[in-house]
Design an enzyme around this catalytic site. Structure first.
Site, PDB file in Angstrom:
ATOM      1  N   HIS A  65      12.853  -4.218 -18.519  1.00 45.54           N
ATOM      2  CA  HIS A  65      12.530  -2.975 -17.797  1.00 45.54           C
ATOM      3  C   HIS A  65      13.764  -2.603 -16.967  1.00 45.54           C
ATOM      4  O   HIS A  65      13.791  -2.775 -15.755  1.00 45.54           O
ATOM      5  CB  HIS A  65      11.302  -3.223 -16.911  1.00 45.54           C
ATOM      6  CG  HIS A  65      10.918  -2.036 -16.083  1.00 45.54           C
ATOM      7  ND1 HIS A  65      10.572  -0.826 -16.624  1.00 45.54           N
ATOM      8  CD2 HIS A  65      10.823  -1.875 -14.738  1.00 45.54           C
ATOM      9  CE1 HIS A  65      10.288   0.018 -15.661  1.00 45.54           C
ATOM     10  NE2 HIS A  65      10.441  -0.580 -14.502  1.00 45.54           N
ATOM     11  N   ARG A 120      17.709  -1.078 -10.636  1.00 47.18           N
ATOM     12  CA  ARG A 120      16.581  -1.919 -10.211  1.00 47.18           C
ATOM     13  C   ARG A 120      17.090  -3.302  -9.775  1.00 47.18           C
ATOM     14  O   ARG A 120      16.544  -3.925  -8.882  1.00 47.18           O
ATOM     15  CB  ARG A 120      15.580  -2.075 -11.357  1.00 47.18           C
ATOM     16  CG  ARG A 120      14.904  -0.772 -11.753  1.00 47.18           C
ATOM     17  CD  ARG A 120      13.989  -0.981 -12.951  1.00 47.18           C
ATOM     18  NE  ARG A 120      13.287   0.222 -13.362  1.00 47.18           N
ATOM     19  CZ  ARG A 120      13.734   1.099 -14.261  1.00 47.18           C
ATOM     20  NH1 ARG A 120      14.898   0.902 -14.850  1.00 47.18           N
ATOM     21  NH2 ARG A 120      13.022   2.151 -14.592  1.00 47.18           N
ATOM     22  N   ARG A 136      13.991   1.683  -5.444  1.00 48.76           N
ATOM     23  CA  ARG A 136      15.398   2.092  -5.461  1.00 48.76           C
ATOM     24  C   ARG A 136      15.559   3.528  -4.949  1.00 48.76           C
ATOM     25  O   ARG A 136      14.634   4.329  -4.990  1.00 48.76           O
ATOM     26  CB  ARG A 136      16.006   1.919  -6.841  1.00 48.76           C
ATOM     27  CG  ARG A 136      15.311   2.637  -7.962  1.00 48.76           C
ATOM     28  CD  ARG A 136      16.036   2.320  -9.255  1.00 48.76           C
ATOM     29  NE  ARG A 136      15.298   2.783 -10.408  1.00 48.76           N
ATOM     30  CZ  ARG A 136      15.848   2.990 -11.579  1.00 48.76           C
ATOM     31  NH1 ARG A 136      17.128   2.755 -11.764  1.00 48.76           N
ATOM     32  NH2 ARG A 136      15.130   3.400 -12.597  1.00 48.76           N
ATOM     33  N   ASP A 165       7.160   2.410 -19.526  1.00 54.36           N
ATOM     34  CA  ASP A 165       8.285   2.894 -20.335  1.00 54.36           C
ATOM     35  C   ASP A 165       7.796   3.493 -21.657  1.00 54.36           C
ATOM     36  O   ASP A 165       8.361   4.473 -22.151  1.00 54.36           O
ATOM     37  CB  ASP A 165       9.289   1.756 -20.604  1.00 54.36           C
ATOM     38  CG  ASP A 165       9.876   1.212 -19.315  1.00 54.36           C
ATOM     39  OD1 ASP A 165       9.969   1.992 -18.334  1.00 54.36           O
ATOM     40  OD2 ASP A 165      10.229   0.012 -19.257  1.00 54.36           O
ATOM     41  N   ASN A 221      10.416  -4.542  -8.442  1.00 51.91           N
ATOM     42  CA  ASN A 221      11.656  -4.653  -9.227  1.00 51.91           C
ATOM     43  C   ASN A 221      12.677  -5.576  -8.590  1.00 51.91           C
ATOM     44  O   ASN A 221      12.637  -5.779  -7.377  1.00 51.91           O
ATOM     45  CB  ASN A 221      12.255  -3.250  -9.374  1.00 51.91           C
ATOM     46  CG  ASN A 221      11.660  -2.503 -10.557  1.00 51.91           C
ATOM     47  OD1 ASN A 221      11.486  -3.078 -11.626  1.00 51.91           O
ATOM     48  ND2 ASN A 221      11.352  -1.231 -10.350  1.00 51.91           N
ATOM     49  N   ASN A 260      13.623  -8.132  -2.489  1.00 49.55           N
ATOM     50  CA  ASN A 260      12.316  -8.244  -3.140  1.00 49.55           C
ATOM     51  C   ASN A 260      11.960  -9.668  -3.556  1.00 49.55           C
ATOM     52  O   ASN A 260      10.776 -10.030  -3.575  1.00 49.55           O
ATOM     53  CB  ASN A 260      12.244  -7.282  -4.323  1.00 49.55           C
ATOM     54  CG  ASN A 260      12.088  -5.838  -3.846  1.00 49.55           C
ATOM     55  OD1 ASN A 260      11.986  -5.597  -2.637  1.00 49.55           O
ATOM     56  ND2 ASN A 260      12.073  -4.891  -4.759  1.00 49.55           N
ATOM     57  N   ALA A 282       0.846  -1.209   0.000  1.00 46.45           N
ATOM     58  CA  ALA A 282       0.000   0.000   0.000  1.00 46.45           C
ATOM     59  C   ALA A 282       0.878   1.253   0.000  1.00 46.45           C
ATOM     60  O   ALA A 282       0.468   2.315   0.451  1.00 46.45           O
ATOM     61  CB  ALA A 282      -0.920  -0.006   1.224  1.00 46.45           C
ATOM     62  N   GLY A 283       2.107   1.095  -0.502  1.00 47.63           N
ATOM     63  CA  GLY A 283       3.044   2.221  -0.565  1.00 47.63           C
ATOM     64  C   GLY A 283       2.693   3.143  -1.722  1.00 47.63           C
ATOM     65  O   GLY A 283       1.534   3.223  -2.152  1.00 47.63           O
ATOM     66  N   ARG A 293       6.554   6.920 -21.010  1.00 51.14           N
ATOM     67  CA  ARG A 293       7.699   7.833 -20.862  1.00 51.14           C
ATOM     68  C   ARG A 293       8.326   8.152 -22.229  1.00 51.14           C
ATOM     69  O   ARG A 293       8.780   9.265 -22.482  1.00 51.14           O
ATOM     70  CB  ARG A 293       8.740   7.212 -19.917  1.00 51.14           C
ATOM     71  CG  ARG A 293       8.235   7.213 -18.474  1.00 51.14           C
ATOM     72  CD  ARG A 293       9.190   6.520 -17.526  1.00 51.14           C
ATOM     73  NE  ARG A 293       8.758   6.709 -16.137  1.00 51.14           N
ATOM     74  CZ  ARG A 293       9.130   5.946 -15.127  1.00 51.14           C
ATOM     75  NH1 ARG A 293       9.952   4.922 -15.330  1.00 51.14           N
ATOM     76  NH2 ARG A 293       8.702   6.195 -13.917  1.00 51.14           N
ATOM     77  N   ASP A 303      -0.892  -4.727   3.185  1.00 50.13           N
ATOM     78  CA  ASP A 303       0.481  -4.324   3.498  1.00 50.13           C
ATOM     79  C   ASP A 303       0.924  -5.049   4.759  1.00 50.13           C
ATOM     80  O   ASP A 303       0.112  -5.519   5.552  1.00 50.13           O
ATOM     81  CB  ASP A 303       0.592  -2.807   3.685  1.00 50.13           C
ATOM     82  CG  ASP A 303       1.996  -2.286   3.388  1.00 50.13           C
ATOM     83  OD1 ASP A 303       2.224  -1.757   2.285  1.00 50.13           O
ATOM     84  OD2 ASP A 303       2.885  -2.420   4.274  1.00 50.13           O
TER      85      ASP A 303
END
Ligand code: NAI
Length: 308
Positions: A175, A88, A82, A148, A120, A95, A8-9, A151, A32
């Site tokens: 990625h 990543r 990160r 990506d 990641n 992770n 839930a970040g 972006r 979370d």
């Protein structure tokens, strides 16, 4: 449509917010590990419902996977992001353990779930989900290429000095800062190849800015981005919920496509109610093929760390 979002970040909450605002899901369960955190985020988001006019119910739980039972889609954003200067790939140790334990719980309570992996290094975490669960490949989607590509379009529009809605383009392969492959040859402005407007140097600059797009934001924000990642995930969830058959580059299990096997890597796919409904094999030129293979080789190296 019931959607679970683990973590839930920053990214998880942004993703839950976009899903709710778009109003296509009946329920979003935020999970979370931090006591009370998901409950707080869910309550805060629910209090935006009368203001934003959505009916999606958002529920927060601390590590209680029984509340996620019967989810159609689960998004994994749990893990560490990160910090400036990090790649990543450096996140793998922490992770991998988190993603493995989370996906096992998710599948236990929702055996038919479609899993979207965000944590990641995403291509390796997606591969880990496949190894840990053996879920059918259509139900495992890594989110990276959709972000990506957004972006890439942002950088193209900036170089072309035109509205973002006039440009189209796609980023495939890993990625990662070095592995992603923005397909400038196929990018267009209203159907016209962008090479008609931009010289080689400008295109090379767009490519480079796209590749370091995440790192640029991490430097500015002190942590990784969340609005565009959340929007990209919500677009994938919506494509599934509404059976849109939309094409996104996603990290998926490859079994011979693009000459690769036993790996998850970003390629264009059609996303609908069954998750990955088709892998689209576009014709790459020799230079693109070489870059795609290089990118795959780098991901394979990172995947080896899963066993160490
Ligand atoms: P964050 O630190 O804001 O949130 C992560 C949340 O996960 C925290 O609230 C933490 O308590 C929770 N968490 C940790 N272990 C858990 C567990 N075992 N079970 C449940 N929750 C757990 O981080 P942020 O910015 O939301 O990023 C999350 C991940 O997404 C990072 O790995 C980041 O690198 C990745 N990311 C991936 C993107 C992509 O395009 N694939 C884009 C942006 C971020």
């Amino acid at each position: 449509m019931k959607v679970t979002v683990v973590g839930a970040g920053a990214v998880g909450a942004s993703c839950a917010e976009y899903i709710a605002i778009k109003n296509f899901a009946s329920e979003v369960v935020l999970v979370d590990i931090k006591e009370g955190f998901a409950e707080g985020k869910a309550m805060d988001l629910m209090q935006t419902a009368p203001l934003n006019g959505f009916d999606t119910r958002i529920v927060g739980v601390t590590n209680d996977y029984s509340k996620t039972a019967g989810s159609d889609v689960a998004v994994i954003t749990s893990g560490i992001p990160r910090k400036p200067g990090m790649t990543r790939e450096e996140l793998i140790g922490t992770n991998a353990n988190i993603v493995k334990s989370v996906v096992e719980q998710l599948v236990k309570y929702s055996p038919n779930v479609i899993v979207i992996v965000v944590s990641n290094p995403m291509d390796t975490m997606t591969y880990l989900v496949r190894k840990a669960t053996n879920l059918p490949k259509n139900r495992i989607i890594g989110m990276g290429g959709a972000l990506d590509s957004a972006r890439f379009k942002y950088r193209l529009a900036e170089a072309l000095e035109c509205p973002l809605s006039d440009v189209d383009g796609m980023v495939i392969a890993a990625h990662s800062d070095t592995g992603m492959l923005p397909l400038t040859r196929l990018a267009t402005r209203n159907g016209v190849p962008v090479s008609e407007f931009l010289c080689e140097d400008k295109l090379a600059n767009v490519t480079q800015e796209t590749k370091v797009g995440g790192a640029t934001l991490t430097k500015l924000l002190g942590t990784s981005a969340w609005y565009a990642p959340g929007a990209a995930v919500s677009a994938l969830v919506q494509a599934i919920a509404c059976d849109q058959k939309k094409m996104f580059p996603c990290s998926v299990v490859l079994e011979g496509e693009y000459g690769q096997s036993d790996i998850c890597l970003g390629v264009p796919v059609i996303v609908g109610r069954n998750g990955v409904e088709k892998i689209v094999e576009i014709k790459l030129n020799d230079a693109e093929k070489a870059k795609f293979q290089e990118s795959a080789a780098a991901v394979r190296e990172v995947n080896k760390d899963l066993n160490s």
